[in-house]
Design a protein around this motif. Structure first.
Motif, PDB file in Angstrom:
ATOM      1  N   UNK A 249     -37.018  23.968 -48.957  1.00 37.55           N
ATOM      2  CA  UNK A 249     -38.020  23.550 -47.985  1.00 37.55           C
ATOM      3  C   UNK A 249     -37.388  23.254 -46.621  1.00 37.55           C
ATOM      4  N   UNK A 250     -36.111  22.959 -46.609  1.00 36.82           N
ATOM      5  CA  UNK A 250     -35.415  22.718 -45.348  1.00 36.82           C
ATOM      6  C   UNK A 250     -35.287  23.997 -44.521  1.00 36.82           C
ATOM      7  N   UNK A 251     -35.544  25.158 -45.143  1.00 35.13           N
ATOM      8  CA  UNK A 251     -35.459  26.433 -44.436  1.00 35.13           C
ATOM      9  C   UNK A 251     -36.833  26.967 -44.037  1.00 35.13           C
ATOM     10  N   UNK A 252     -37.875  26.166 -44.192  1.00 32.42           N
ATOM     11  CA  UNK A 252     -39.234  26.659 -43.955  1.00 32.42           C
ATOM     12  C   UNK A 252     -39.404  27.217 -42.548  1.00 32.42           C
ATOM     13  N   UNK A 253     -38.919  26.514 -41.549  1.00 32.33           N
ATOM     14  CA  UNK A 253     -39.134  26.946 -40.169  1.00 32.33           C
ATOM     15  C   UNK A 253     -38.472  28.284 -39.895  1.00 32.33           C
ATOM     16  N   UNK A 254     -37.236  28.458 -40.359  1.00 30.58           N
ATOM     17  CA  UNK A 254     -36.552  29.714 -40.045  1.00 30.58           C
ATOM     18  C   UNK A 254     -37.097  30.872 -40.863  1.00 30.58           C
ATOM     19  N   UNK A 255     -37.551  30.624 -42.081  1.00 31.94           N
ATOM     20  CA  UNK A 255     -38.173  31.698 -42.846  1.00 31.94           C
ATOM     21  C   UNK A 255     -39.471  32.151 -42.183  1.00 31.94           C
ATOM     22  N   UNK A 256     -40.221  31.189 -41.647  1.00 31.40           N
ATOM     23  CA  UNK A 256     -41.489  31.520 -41.002  1.00 31.40           C
ATOM     24  C   UNK A 256     -41.303  32.343 -39.739  1.00 31.40           C
ATOM     25  N   UNK A 295     -48.101  21.226 -46.761  1.00 34.39           N
ATOM     26  CA  UNK A 295     -48.249  21.051 -45.313  1.00 34.39           C
ATOM     27  C   UNK A 295     -47.637  22.190 -44.509  1.00 34.39           C
ATOM     28  N   UNK A 296     -47.016  23.160 -45.171  1.00 35.39           N
ATOM     29  CA  UNK A 296     -46.434  24.310 -44.481  1.00 35.39           C
ATOM     30  C   UNK A 296     -47.346  25.534 -44.496  1.00 35.39           C
ATOM     31  N   UNK A 300     -50.530  33.376 -41.552  1.00 35.45           N
ATOM     32  CA  UNK A 300     -49.294  34.111 -41.404  1.00 35.45           C
ATOM     33  C   UNK A 300     -48.097  33.444 -42.015  1.00 35.45           C
ATOM     34  N   UNK A 301     -48.317  32.371 -42.773  1.00 31.07           N
ATOM     35  CA  UNK A 301     -47.219  31.551 -43.317  1.00 31.07           C
ATOM     36  C   UNK A 301     -47.665  31.027 -44.681  1.00 31.07           C
ATOM     37  N   UNK A 302     -47.275  31.738 -45.762  1.00 28.96           N
ATOM     38  CA  UNK A 302     -47.863  31.478 -47.064  1.00 28.96           C
ATOM     39  C   UNK A 302     -46.793  31.197 -48.116  1.00 28.96           C
ATOM     40  N   UNK A 303     -46.484  29.931 -48.393  1.00 30.41           N
ATOM     41  CA  UNK A 303     -45.630  29.608 -49.539  1.00 30.41           C
ATOM     42  C   UNK A 303     -46.209  30.234 -50.814  1.00 30.41           C
TER      43      UNK A 303
END
Length: 467
Positions: A249-256, A295-296, A300-303
């Motif tokens: 989850x700490x990589x959410x921003x860069x993956x997005x 909350x992520x 265009x951003x789908x866990x």
């Protein structure tokens, strides 16, 4: 995908209260990269070959499943995806040499003509993609990140560049559970290789690219960025799906910044729980994972909680023996409801040509699908009344509207008696009526909800105020 040879990591799944509160307070989460929302404005819906065919799917089998999917495209189902192995002459081989990868002259994977006869025209999967588009569907493929070892050993030229495969290879960055590739180096040659793949896939007509051994086992941020940049250069919208999980989850921003989907669990298979809680995952694991990532969720951003192993898992599932899914009807409803209300991608994994009528009917329930595909906001309740200790509750609303849907899940092994005030379940107080979106059963206007939920089942209620 599902590979027993992986060494999966464990999930934490301990953040329900924190993330639920963050959503309610309107705290910001990382936004998707520019353009991602237009590539995948809603969670992708479709079918993937892995759960039924593993490495072995043929063109004929793909077409049979895609045709079945096309018959329900009016309900939102659109992506037909070939998973790993379309370039293997012998998918039953025990190792790289035995599987016999087919490559083009620029070191890129090429479909095996015996399995995909339309590729005999010399244009790869272009004809099959065109056939898929003619059915009203979108076309997807799977690759494992990296550059084929055979391309590196032969030092093949990289298309559209002055580089060769050896310039692009990171020989130390192999995938621990797939012996086919070296990693791609974080250099100009590596970018040129991924650029050549993106151009080829765009020319073929690919709409969805699933890349494995990149979101975890291990996480490869450099290759994620390279693939994202490569896809951004082509004039075709292509969904990028990162696998396997659990992504950090700490990589959410860069993956997005690069992808529209990324896996938040290791592979899901057809059980409520499994003895090893990390691999494979059962449906029960998804509650904590989806809550953790809630909350992520953004356009265009789908866990991604993985494919849904429903129905027939024949003839060669990616994990285990051929079988009918071991999920009960209640567990199947629960999984579909959770994926929909949590807005995880809805990717079916069973053999659609052999699916039973009752399971098939689930895929045409527009009211449930709307929870996924409308512009909506949802979250799990951070705390529940003591009597619901064995339950999970999610609430959903249109982005600009009041709460109108509540899902009550019974995670226990015995029937759950619900007798609670609506206000204690995250809804406004007062007299509320409800209709179950699966059964059609109606609850008369009342200040409390009273019902019984069978083990591992769900009450998925659309709410109406009487005021």
């Amino acid at each position: 995908m599902g590979k027993a040879r992986r060494n999966p990591l464990s999930e934490c799944g301990k953040h329900i209260a924190r993330l639920g509160a963050a959503l309610l307070m309107g705290l910001s989460a990382p936004l998707a990269a520019a353009g991602s929302a237009s590539v995948a404005p809603t969670p992708p819906m479709g079918w993937n070959s892995w759960d039924a065919y593993g490495l072995t799917v043929t063109e004929a089998q793909f077409k049979a499943n895609a045709a079945r999917l096309a018959s329900i495209r009016a309900h939102g189902w659109s992506y037909a995806v070939i998973d790993e192995g379309w370039y293997m002459a012998n998918p039953f081989g025990a190792d790289l040499k035995a599987r016999q990868y087919k490559l083009d002259t620029n070191g890129r994977l090429d479909p095996v003509i015996d399995r995909f006869p339309s590729s005999a025209d010399g244009h790869g999967l272009r004809a099959l993609a065109a056939w898929t588009h003619a059915q009203g569907l979108k076309f997807g493929i799977h690759i494992v990140r990296g550059i084929p070892k055979a391309a590196v050993e032969a030092n093949m030229p990289i298309a559209g560049s002055h580089f060769h495969a050896a310039d692009a290879a990171d020989r130390a960055a192999t995938c621990p559970w797939d012996d086919g590739n070296y990693g791609v180096a974080d250099n100009e040659a590596g970018q040129a290789y991924y650029d050549s793949l993106a151009r080829q896939y765009a020319e073929w007509g690919v709409d969805f690219l699933k890349v494995d051994c990149i979101a975890d086992h291990p996480y490869r941020p450099t290759e994620t960025r390279q693939i994202g940049r490569a896809l951004a250069k082509v004039h075709r919208p292509i969904v990028l799906s990162l696998s396997p999980g659990p992504a950090g989850i700490e990589h959410a921003a860069e993956m997005a910044q690069s992808a529209q989907m990324w896996r938040i669990m290791d592979d899901l298979w057809d059980g409520w729980t499994f003895p090893n809680s990390a691999f494979p995952n059962g449906i029960r694991n998804a509650f904590d994972s989806l809550a953790k990532w809630n909350s992520y969720v953004r356009p265009g951003q789908w866990p991604d909680a993985d494919m849904l192993p429903f129905g027939s898992l024949h003839p060669h599932p990616g994990w285990g023996d051929p079988r009918t899914s071991r999920l009960t009807p209640a567990e199947t409803r629960t999984a579909f409801s959770l994926w929909a209300i949590a807005r995880s991608p809805l990717i079916l994994g069973g053999n659609l040509t052999e699916i039973d009528a009752s399971t098939w009917a689930l895929f045409k329930n527009d009211a449930v699908i709307a929870l996924s595909q409308q512009d909506r906001v949802s979250h799990p309740l951070a705390s529940l009344p003591p009597a619901l200790a064995d339950a999970r509750v999610w609430i959903s609303r249109r982005a600009a509207g009041p709460i109108d849907t509540i899902a009550l899940f019974n995670l226990s092994e015995k029937p759950l008696q619900v007798d609670e005030a609506w206000a204690g379940l995250g809804l406004p107080g007062g007299m509320l009526a409800a209709r179950d979106l699966w059964t059609g059963a109606r609850l008369a206007p009342a200040a409390r909800v009273r019902l019984t939920i069978a083990p591992h089942d769900v009450a998925l209620l659309h709410i109406a105020s009487t005021h």
